[in-house]
Design a protein around this motif. Structure first.
Motif, PDB file in Angstrom:
ATOM      1  N   THR A  23       2.763  -7.651  -4.424  1.00 42.17           N
ATOM      2  CA  THR A  23       2.764  -6.239  -4.811  1.00 42.17           C
ATOM      3  C   THR A  23       1.727  -5.484  -3.992  1.00 42.17           C
ATOM      4  O   THR A  23       0.581  -5.925  -3.884  1.00 42.17           O
ATOM      5  CB  THR A  23       2.451  -6.078  -6.306  1.00 42.17           C
ATOM      6  OG1 THR A  23       3.389  -6.837  -7.057  1.00 42.17           O
ATOM      7  CG2 THR A  23       2.523  -4.610  -6.713  1.00 42.17           C
ATOM      8  N   THR A  24       2.151  -4.370  -3.422  1.00 40.94           N
ATOM      9  CA  THR A  24       1.255  -3.553  -2.606  1.00 40.94           C
ATOM     10  C   THR A  24       0.564  -2.504  -3.457  1.00 40.94           C
ATOM     11  O   THR A  24       1.206  -1.805  -4.251  1.00 40.94           O
ATOM     12  CB  THR A  24       2.029  -2.864  -1.473  1.00 40.94           C
ATOM     13  OG1 THR A  24       2.675  -3.848  -0.664  1.00 40.94           O
ATOM     14  CG2 THR A  24       1.092  -2.040  -0.600  1.00 40.94           C
ATOM     15  N   SER A  25      -0.734  -2.394  -3.312  1.00 41.34           N
ATOM     16  CA  SER A  25      -1.516  -1.374  -4.012  1.00 41.34           C
ATOM     17  C   SER A  25      -2.133  -0.446  -2.975  1.00 41.34           C
ATOM     18  O   SER A  25      -2.890  -0.895  -2.106  1.00 41.34           O
ATOM     19  CB  SER A  25      -2.607  -2.014  -4.866  1.00 41.34           C
ATOM     20  OG  SER A  25      -2.046  -2.818  -5.885  1.00 41.34           O
ATOM     21  N   ARG A  26      -1.794   0.835  -3.059  1.00 39.55           N
ATOM     22  CA  ARG A  26      -2.341   1.840  -2.144  1.00 39.55           C
ATOM     23  C   ARG A  26      -3.086   2.900  -2.941  1.00 39.55           C
ATOM     24  O   ARG A  26      -2.659   3.287  -4.029  1.00 39.55           O
ATOM     25  CB  ARG A  26      -1.227   2.504  -1.331  1.00 39.55           C
ATOM     26  CG  ARG A  26      -0.583   1.598  -0.292  1.00 39.55           C
ATOM     27  CD  ARG A  26       0.334   2.399   0.619  1.00 39.55           C
ATOM     28  NE  ARG A  26       0.927   1.565   1.662  1.00 39.55           N
ATOM     29  CZ  ARG A  26       2.083   0.949   1.534  1.00 39.55           C
ATOM     30  NH1 ARG A  26       2.790   1.079   0.409  1.00 39.55           N
ATOM     31  NH2 ARG A  26       2.554   0.201   2.507  1.00 39.55           N
ATOM     32  N   ARG A  77     -12.432  -6.047  -4.868  1.00 37.89           N
ATOM     33  CA  ARG A  77     -12.989  -4.969  -4.058  1.00 37.89           C
ATOM     34  C   ARG A  77     -12.075  -3.753  -3.987  1.00 37.89           C
ATOM     35  O   ARG A  77     -12.548  -2.617  -4.036  1.00 37.89           O
ATOM     36  CB  ARG A  77     -13.298  -5.485  -2.645  1.00 37.89           C
ATOM     37  CG  ARG A  77     -13.915  -4.433  -1.728  1.00 37.89           C
ATOM     38  CD  ARG A  77     -14.240  -5.035  -0.382  1.00 37.89           C
ATOM     39  NE  ARG A  77     -15.357  -5.945  -0.473  1.00 37.89           N
ATOM     40  CZ  ARG A  77     -16.627  -5.549  -0.363  1.00 37.89           C
ATOM     41  NH1 ARG A  77     -16.907  -4.281  -0.181  1.00 37.89           N
ATOM     42  NH2 ARG A  77     -17.598  -6.430  -0.427  1.00 37.89           N
ATOM     43  N   TRP A  78     -10.771  -3.939  -3.828  1.00 35.12           N
ATOM     44  CA  TRP A  78      -9.874  -2.787  -3.688  1.00 35.12           C
ATOM     45  C   TRP A  78      -9.908  -1.905  -4.924  1.00 35.12           C
ATOM     46  O   TRP A  78      -9.871  -0.671  -4.834  1.00 35.12           O
ATOM     47  CB  TRP A  78      -8.446  -3.258  -3.384  1.00 35.12           C
ATOM     48  CG  TRP A  78      -7.769  -3.978  -4.524  1.00 35.12           C
ATOM     49  CD1 TRP A  78      -7.754  -5.313  -4.758  1.00 35.12           C
ATOM     50  CD2 TRP A  78      -7.005  -3.372  -5.583  1.00 35.12           C
ATOM     51  NE1 TRP A  78      -7.044  -5.602  -5.895  1.00 35.12           N
ATOM     52  CE2 TRP A  78      -6.563  -4.421  -6.418  1.00 35.12           C
ATOM     53  CE3 TRP A  78      -6.646  -2.056  -5.903  1.00 35.12           C
ATOM     54  CZ2 TRP A  78      -5.788  -4.207  -7.560  1.00 35.12           C
ATOM     55  CZ3 TRP A  78      -5.878  -1.822  -7.037  1.00 35.12           C
ATOM     56  CH2 TRP A  78      -5.461  -2.890  -7.851  1.00 35.12           C
ATOM     57  N   ALA A  79      -9.980  -2.528  -6.117  1.00 28.66           N
ATOM     58  CA  ALA A  79     -10.037  -1.748  -7.352  1.00 28.66           C
ATOM     59  C   ALA A  79     -11.376  -1.035  -7.487  1.00 28.66           C
ATOM     60  O   ALA A  79     -11.452   0.122  -7.914  1.00 28.66           O
ATOM     61  CB  ALA A  79      -9.782  -2.651  -8.550  1.00 28.66           C
ATOM     62  N   LEU A  80     -12.450  -1.739  -7.141  1.00 23.99           N
ATOM     63  CA  LEU A  80     -13.766  -1.107  -7.184  1.00 23.99           C
ATOM     64  C   LEU A  80     -13.854   0.053  -6.206  1.00 23.99           C
ATOM     65  O   LEU A  80     -14.511   1.060  -6.474  1.00 23.99           O
ATOM     66  CB  LEU A  80     -14.844  -2.148  -6.864  1.00 23.99           C
ATOM     67  CG  LEU A  80     -15.070  -3.214  -7.949  1.00 23.99           C
ATOM     68  CD1 LEU A  80     -16.004  -4.289  -7.432  1.00 23.99           C
ATOM     69  CD2 LEU A  80     -15.615  -2.584  -9.219  1.00 23.99           C
ATOM     70  N   LYS A  81     -13.195  -0.075  -5.047  1.00 21.11           N
ATOM     71  CA  LYS A  81     -13.166   1.036  -4.095  1.00 21.11           C
ATOM     72  C   LYS A  81     -12.473   2.257  -4.679  1.00 21.11           C
ATOM     73  O   LYS A  81     -12.924   3.394  -4.508  1.00 21.11           O
ATOM     74  CB  LYS A  81     -12.462   0.602  -2.805  1.00 21.11           C
ATOM     75  CG  LYS A  81     -13.322  -0.207  -1.852  1.00 21.11           C
ATOM     76  CD  LYS A  81     -12.575  -0.461  -0.554  1.00 21.11           C
ATOM     77  CE  LYS A  81     -13.448  -1.180   0.459  1.00 21.11           C
ATOM     78  NZ  LYS A  81     -12.723  -1.391   1.741  1.00 21.11           N
ATOM     79  N   GLY A 120      -8.053   4.644   2.034  1.00 19.69           N
ATOM     80  CA  GLY A 120      -8.122   3.428   2.825  1.00 19.69           C
ATOM     81  C   GLY A 120      -7.728   2.181   2.061  1.00 19.69           C
ATOM     82  O   GLY A 120      -7.573   1.109   2.659  1.00 19.69           O
ATOM     83  N   VAL A 121      -7.559   2.288   0.735  1.00 22.67           N
ATOM     84  CA  VAL A 121      -7.154   1.135  -0.073  1.00 22.67           C
ATOM     85  C   VAL A 121      -5.688   0.811   0.214  1.00 22.67           C
ATOM     86  O   VAL A 121      -4.802   1.636  -0.014  1.00 22.67           O
ATOM     87  CB  VAL A 121      -7.356   1.412  -1.577  1.00 22.67           C
ATOM     88  CG1 VAL A 121      -6.776   0.270  -2.406  1.00 22.67           C
ATOM     89  CG2 VAL A 121      -8.828   1.616  -1.881  1.00 22.67           C
ATOM     90  N   ASP A 122      -5.434  -0.389   0.704  1.00 22.91           N
ATOM     91  CA  ASP A 122      -4.066  -0.837   1.000  1.00 22.91           C
ATOM     92  C   ASP A 122      -4.073  -2.362   0.999  1.00 22.91           C
ATOM     93  O   ASP A 122      -4.389  -2.994   2.001  1.00 22.91           O
ATOM     94  CB  ASP A 122      -3.606  -0.284   2.344  1.00 22.91           C
ATOM     95  CG  ASP A 122      -2.127  -0.560   2.617  1.00 22.91           C
ATOM     96  OD1 ASP A 122      -1.478  -1.224   1.780  1.00 22.91           O
ATOM     97  OD2 ASP A 122      -1.627  -0.108   3.662  1.00 22.91           O
ATOM     98  N   VAL A 123      -3.741  -2.956  -0.164  1.00 23.58           N
ATOM     99  CA  VAL A 123      -3.800  -4.411  -0.306  1.00 23.58           C
ATOM    100  C   VAL A 123      -2.481  -4.928  -0.850  1.00 23.58           C
ATOM    101  O   VAL A 123      -1.740  -4.209  -1.538  1.00 23.58           O
ATOM    102  CB  VAL A 123      -4.951  -4.839  -1.241  1.00 23.58           C
ATOM    103  CG1 VAL A 123      -6.293  -4.448  -0.665  1.00 23.58           C
ATOM    104  CG2 VAL A 123      -4.768  -4.247  -2.626  1.00 23.58           C
TER     105      VAL A 123
END
Length: 739
Positions: free
Chosen positions: A160-163, A120-124, A152-155
Motif C-alpha cells: 500500500t502506497t502512502s503519500r 518515520r513517514w507517519a512522524l513526518k 515528500g512523504v511517499d512510502v
C-alpha cells in the motif's frame, strides 16, 4: 487518570531508551478501560489490540509469560517519540474515526498505526502539520507547518502506497459585528496547515480539522477547505492549450535564434540592405537588445524628461505592488504593516495610485502633442482609424502572450503552501474572461473574474485613447469650443467620483489595508470604483490639455517670465507635497470618516497631481526644469522607460510566484519590505526584458517597416531627427503604461 494518548506517548518515549520493556496484563486492562471511558471508537481499539497482540506486528510481540514487550523501532530517531503529544493523538484518533470517506479513513488508520509504531513517514506527516499556534495573540494568522516535508512523504508498506497531502485550512472565528468593522490587523481567520493522506478529499479534510478543533476549542469555529487548498505530488496535467502555448514560445524562440544567426552573418559579410533584411533582424536578439539598452532619444520636442518620469513612476508602482503582496501575505506580526502605513514618512508609497494617474496623464499628453503636430502638418486632414488600429496591434500581442501564460503554465511552474489556491484561481479567472481583456472592457465586464489584477489600467487607457481624438481635434480646429468642451469635461470628471463617493460613503481613495487586499479582485472598492474609467477621466483630460498648451507655447516660442517660473514651481511643489502626504491622515487612529471630505479628496487630489505633472513637463520641455529637469534626463532612465510596458505586464507573475512559494511567514519591518520590494522590481524588469525581446520589440519593428512601405506613419518622423521613429513611437500611448 492517564488518557490513552498519554499511555501511548509514554510507552513510545520509554521504548526509545530501553529496547525491552514489558507491559503487564493488569496494565493492559487499565489501558483498555481508560480508552472505553474516553469514548474511543471500537474500531480504533480493535486495531490497537491487534497491534499489541499480533505476533507479526513490528510494534509489539507476545512473550510466553503472557506479558507484552514493546520494541524500539530502528527507523525512528530517539527524539521522535516526544513529538507525538497525547492530546493530539487522542483528538486525531477520534477525528479519523468520524471520516466518512472509506479510502481516507483507511489511510488515516494507517497513519495512526504509523505514529504508534514510530514509523518515520507517519512522524513526518505529523511533524509537517501545524501544532499549537505560536504568536496567535501577536497577530500571526498563518501557521504553515512544513510543506516540503509533507509532500515528500511517499512510502510503500505491505503493498500500500502512502503519500502526504498538504492542506491549508481556513479557520474562521466567530466574532460580533463590531469586531468585523475593524480594518487593521489580519481579520478573523486563521490559516492552519495539516498533512493528511493523499486519498482524502477537501471535504474529508474539512471534517477532520473540524472534529480535531471541536475536541480542543469547542464548536465555536468554522473550517473551510477547498480543493485548491490541498496539494499532493502528481504528474503535471497538460492539455491542448498548454501544448499550443509551448509550441508558440518554441516557434518564436526558433525565429529569434535563426534571425540572430542571420544578423551575425550579415554584420560579418556586410549584407544589411533591403526590406527583407529589416524584417528579419526585427526578431534578432542582438538588434532588440541594442534598441532597448540604447540611451539615444534624438528628440527635438524637449520631451527627454518623459523617460525619467516614466522610469521613476514605474519603479515605484512595481514597488507598491510588492509592498501590497508582502503585507497581505503570510506575516508574523499583523500589526507591523499597520504601524508602517500610519507613519507619514511612508505616504509616498501609500500614494501609489497617483503614479498610475501619472501614466494616464503621460499617455494623453504624448498622444495630444504628437497628434496636434500631425494635424498642423496635414492641415486637419487626418484619418484617425489607422491610429486606433495601430495602437491596438502594438499593445495586444505581448499582452495576450502573458494572458495565455496565466491560462496555461502559470500553475505548473512551482509549488508552495498558497500555490494551488492563488495560481489556480488566477488561471480560472483568465480562462473565464480572457476575451474581455483583449477587448479592453475587463474593468466593466466579468469583474468578478478579473484576469491579471493590474490589467484594469490597459482597459482604462484604451477606452480613453479611443475618445481622445474628439477633444484633440476640437482643440485644434475650434479653439474656443475645444477649450470649453475640455473644461466642461474636466468639471464632469471631477464631479462623477465625488458624487459616487459621497452617496456611497466610500473611501477617498484605495487604502492599502492588508486585511482588505489579500485578493484585489474581491476588494469592493477596487473592483467597483477604483478601476472604472469614469473615475479616471480627470488625469487623461488634463494630459490632453497640457499637450495643447505646450504645443502652443513651442509653436509661438513663448518665453516664461521669472515671476511665472517662480509661481509655477511654487504651486507645483506645494500641490505635489500636499497630494502626496495628505493621504496619511486617513490611516490615523484618530481620524473620523467624513463623507464630504472624502468626496472632495477623491477628485481634488488627482486634479492637483495633474497640475503638478503639467508644470513639470512644460517647464522641462521649455528649458526651465532646473536641477529636477536635468535629473529626469539622465540617460540611465531611457532603457528603463522602454521596458515599462512589458514590466507592468509581467509584474503579476513575480508577485504571485513570491506569494505562492512562500514557506514561512515574513517578519515585516521597513528594511525587509525595502529589501523584498527591491528584488521584486529587479526581477520584474528582467522578466519584462525577456518579454520585450521576444514579442513586443520584434512586432514593433515589423510594424514600422510595413507602415513605411504602405504610407508615411501617422505619428511619425515629423517630431524627430535622423529619421528615427523609435523613440517617439514608444512614447505614444501605444507602448504604454506603457502601462
Amino acid at each position: 487518570m492517564l488518557t490513552l494518548g498519554v499511555c501511548f506517548a509514554l510507552l513510545s518515549a520509554v521504548s526509545a531508551e530501553n529496547e525491552n520493556i514489558t507491559l503487564g496484563a493488569k496494565d493492559l486492562v487499565r489501558l483498555y478501560r481508560t480508552a472505553h471511558t474516553l469514548g474511543v471508537s471500537e474500531s480504533i481499539l480493535s486495531k490497537i489490540s491487534e497491534k499489541l497482540t499480533s505476533e507479526k506486528s513490528d510494534f509489539a510481540y507476545g512473550d510466553s509469560d503472557g506479558t507484552v514487550r514493546i520494541d524500539a523501532v530502528d527507523e525512528s530517531p530517539d527524539y521522535a517519540s516526544s513529538v507525538v503529544l497525547a492530546s493530539d493523538l487522542l483528538s486525531l484518533s477520534s477525528a479519523v474515526a468520524n471520516v466518512k470517506a472509506e479510502a481516507c479513513k483507511e489511510q488515516g488508520y494507517r497513519f495512526l498505526d504509523g505514529l504508534i509504531k514510530n514509523q518515520r513517514w507517519a512522524l513526518k506527516m505529523f511533524d509537517a502539520s501545524a501544532k499549537s499556534p505560536q504568536g496567535l495573540l501577536f497577530g500571526s494568522s498563518y501557521h504553515l507547518g512544513n510543506f516540503d516535508e509533507c509532500v515528500g512523504v511517499d512510502v510503500v508498506d505491505n503493498g500500500t502506497t502512502s503519500r502526504g497531502q498538504y492542506c491549508l485550512a481556513t479557520i474562521k472565528w466567530r466574532h460580533g459585528d463590531e469586531v468585523k468593522k475593524v480594518r487593521t490587523g489580519r481579520g478573523e481567520t486563521l490559516r492552519w496547515a495539516v498533512c493528511v493522506p493523499s486519498a482524502c478529499d477537501a471535504q474529508s479534510v474539512e471534517g477532520f480539522v473540524s472534529d480535531v478543533l471541536a475536541l480542543s476549542v469547542g464548536n465555536k469555529t468554522r473550517v473551510v477547505v477547498s480543493e485548491r487548498d490541498c496539494y499532493t505530488r502528481r504528474p503535471i496535467d497538460i492539455n491542448r492549450l498548454d501544448i499550443a502555448f509551448l509550441s508558440l514560445i518554441m516557434f518564436f524562440g526558433m525565429i529569434l535564434l535563426f534571425t540572430t544567426v542571420y544578423e551575425i552573418y550579415s554584420i560579418k559579410w556586410g549584407q544589411n540592405k533591403g526590406t527583407a533584411h529589416e524584417i528579419l533582424i526585427s526578431f534578432s536578439i542582438i538588434n532588440n537588445v541594442k534598441k532597448i539598452i540604447s540611451t539615444k532619444q534624438n528628440n527635438t520636442l524637449g520631451l527627454e524628461c518623459i523617460a525619467g518620469i516614466k522610469a521613476i513612476a514605474m519603479i515605484f508602482i512595481l514597488a507598491g505592488h510588492a509592498c501590497t503582496f508582502i503585507a497581505s501575505g503570510p506575516v508574523m506580526d499583523s500589526e507591523a504593516w499597520d504601524r508602517l502605513i500610519r507613519n507619514p514618512a511612508n505616504s509616498f508609497m501609500l500614494s501609489n495610485t497617483l503614479l498610475v494617474d501619472s501614466f494616464l496623464f503621460l499617455s494623453a499628453f504624448l498622444f495630444s502633442r504628437l497628434l496636434l503636430i500631425e494635424l498642423d502638418k496635414r492641415r486637419g486632414r487626418l484619418n484617425v482609424l489607422p491610429i486606433l488600429i495601430v495602437r491596438y496591434i502594438r499593445v495586444t500581442p505581448a499582452y495576450f502572450v502573458v494572458i495565455l501564460f496565466y491560462m496555461t503554465w502559470l500553475p505548473k511552474i512551482g509549488v508552495g503552501p498558497l500555490w494551488e489556491d492563488r495560481m489556480r484561481l488566477e488561471q480560472e479567472r483568465c480562462l473565464a474572461s480572457w476575451w474581455a481583456n483583449i477587448l479592453y472592457v475587463n474593468n466593466y465586464v466579468n469583474t468578478d473574474y478579473l484576469c491579471m489584477f493590474q490589467s484594469w489600467y490597459l482597459a482604462v487607457d484604451t477606452q480613453l485613447f479611443f475618445l481622445a481624438p474628439i477633444f484633440i481635434y476640437s482643440l485644434w480646429h475650434w479653439r474656443r469650443f475645444g477649450l470649453v468642451l475640455t473644461a466642461c469635461m474636466t468639471l464632469v470628471s471631477l464631479a462623477i467620483p465625488s458624487i459616487i463617493t459621497y452617496r456611497g460613503r466610500l473611501d477617498p481613495t484605495l487604502l492599502i489595508y492588508a486585511k482588505e487586499l489579500t485578493d484585489f479582485a474581491t476588494n469592493p472598492y477596487f473592483r467597483d470604483v477604483y478601476m472604472k474609467t469614469h473615475n479616471k477621466i480627470t488625469s487623461y483630460i488634463m494630459g490632453i490639455l497640457t499637450g495643447f498648451i505646450l504645443h502652443k507655447i513651442q509653436k509661438q516660442n513663448y518665453e516664461f517670465s521669472k515671476l511665472l517660473k517662480v509661481f509655477g514651481w511654487t504651486t507645483s511643489v506645494i500641490l505635489g507635497t500636499i497630494t502626496t502626504f495628505s493621504i496619511s491622515v486617513f490611516y490615523q487612529d484618530w481620524y473620523k470618516y467624513n463623507a464630504i471630505e472624502a468626496a472632495a479628496y477623491v477628485s481634488l487630489h488627482g486634479f492637483s497631481w495633474s497640475i503638478t505633472n503639467a508644470w513639470l513637463i512644460i517647464a522641462c520641455a521649455t528649458g526651465n526644469g532646473g536641477i529636477l529637469g536635468r535629473l529626469l534626463t539622465y540617460k540611465i532612465f531611457v532603457p528603463i522607460a522602454r521596458l515599462t510596458f512589458c514590466a507592468y505586464l509581467v509584474n503579476g507573475i513575480v508577485e504571485l510566484y513570491y506569494l505562492g512559494q512562500l514557506r514561512h511567514p515574513v517578519h515585516i519591518t521597513f528594511f525587509t519590505v525595502l529589501a523584498n520590494g527591491t528584488s521584486h522590481v529587479l526581477l520584474t524588469f528582467l522578466l519584462g526584458m525577456i518579454l520585450c525581446v521576444m514579442f513586443e520589440s520584434p512586432l514593433h519593428g515589423i510594424e514600422k517597416t510595413i507602415l513605411r512601405l504602405i504610407s508615411r506613419p501617422v505619428l511619425s518622423d515629423n517630431a524627430i531627427k535622423n529619421g528615427s521613429s523609435d523613440v517617439i513611437s514608444r512614447n505614444t500611448s501605444q507602448s504604454k503604461l506603457d502601462s
